[in-house]
Design a protein around this motif. Structure first.
Motif, short mmCIF file in Angstrom:
data_model
loop_
_atom_site.label_atom_id
_atom_site.label_comp_id
_atom_site.label_asym_id
_atom_site.label_seq_id
_atom_site.Cartn_x
_atom_site.Cartn_y
_atom_site.Cartn_z
N GLN A 1 -38.31 25.47 -23.69
CA GLN A 1 -39.32 24.45 -23.97
C GLN A 1 -40.47 24.42 -22.90
N VAL A 2 -41.58 24.17 -23.48
CA VAL A 2 -42.83 24.17 -22.95
C VAL A 2 -43.53 22.69 -23.10
N THR A 3 -43.67 21.90 -22.22
CA THR A 3 -44.25 20.60 -22.24
C THR A 3 -45.55 20.57 -21.45
N VAL A 4 -46.45 19.99 -22.15
CA VAL A 4 -47.84 19.88 -21.43
C VAL A 4 -48.17 18.47 -21.66
N SER A 5 -48.36 17.76 -20.45
CA SER A 5 -48.78 16.36 -20.31
C SER A 5 -50.31 16.17 -20.26
N SER A 6 -50.68 15.01 -20.67
CA SER A 6 -52.02 15.01 -20.60
C SER A 6 -52.62 13.77 -19.52
#
Length: 123
Positions: free
Chosen positions: A118-123
């Motif tokens: 899983q790759v999660t990029v937060s703004s």
């Protein structure tokens, strides 16, 4: 039995970087093309990048200039360096490889997939 194991996923802020690794193991004779795919929630799996056994690369337009795929043939490992990450890069990243291996049935060529990271990029 051939296995692909990914690592390196995680949570990162927009603009950050991550490096994914995918190591192949088992009774491997040779590995042809290797690649990375990704699947975001509610979307189809899409190709991110591929690299041939000779080092030729291909990138999806959405990641050109930001992602770099590479491989270490001695380690049977493919990498994906991801820079300038965006929230829309959030997905499960899965590696893929065309592998020729020895089995009890003899020598076979098959297309193998990892379990995903899983790759999660937060703004």
């Amino acid at each position: 039995q051939v296995q692909l194991v990914e690592s390196g996923g995680g949570l990162v802020q927009a603009g950050g970087s991550l490096r994914l690794s995918c190591a192949a193991s088992g009774s491997i004779l040779s590995i042809n093309a290797m690649g990375w795919y990704r699947q975001a929630p509610g979307k189809q799996r899409e190709l991110v990048a591929t690299i041939s056994s000779g080092g030729s690369t291909f990138y999806a337009d959405s990641v050109k200039g930001r992602f770099t795929i590479s491989r270490d043939n001695a380690k049977n490992t493919v990498y994906l360096q991801m820079n300038s990450l965006k929230p829309e890069d959030t997905a499960v990243y899965v590696c893929n490889a065309g592998i020729i291996a020895t089995t009890f049935l003899g020598t076979i060529r098959n297309n193998y997939w990892g379990q995903g990271t899983q790759v999660t990029v937060s703004s």
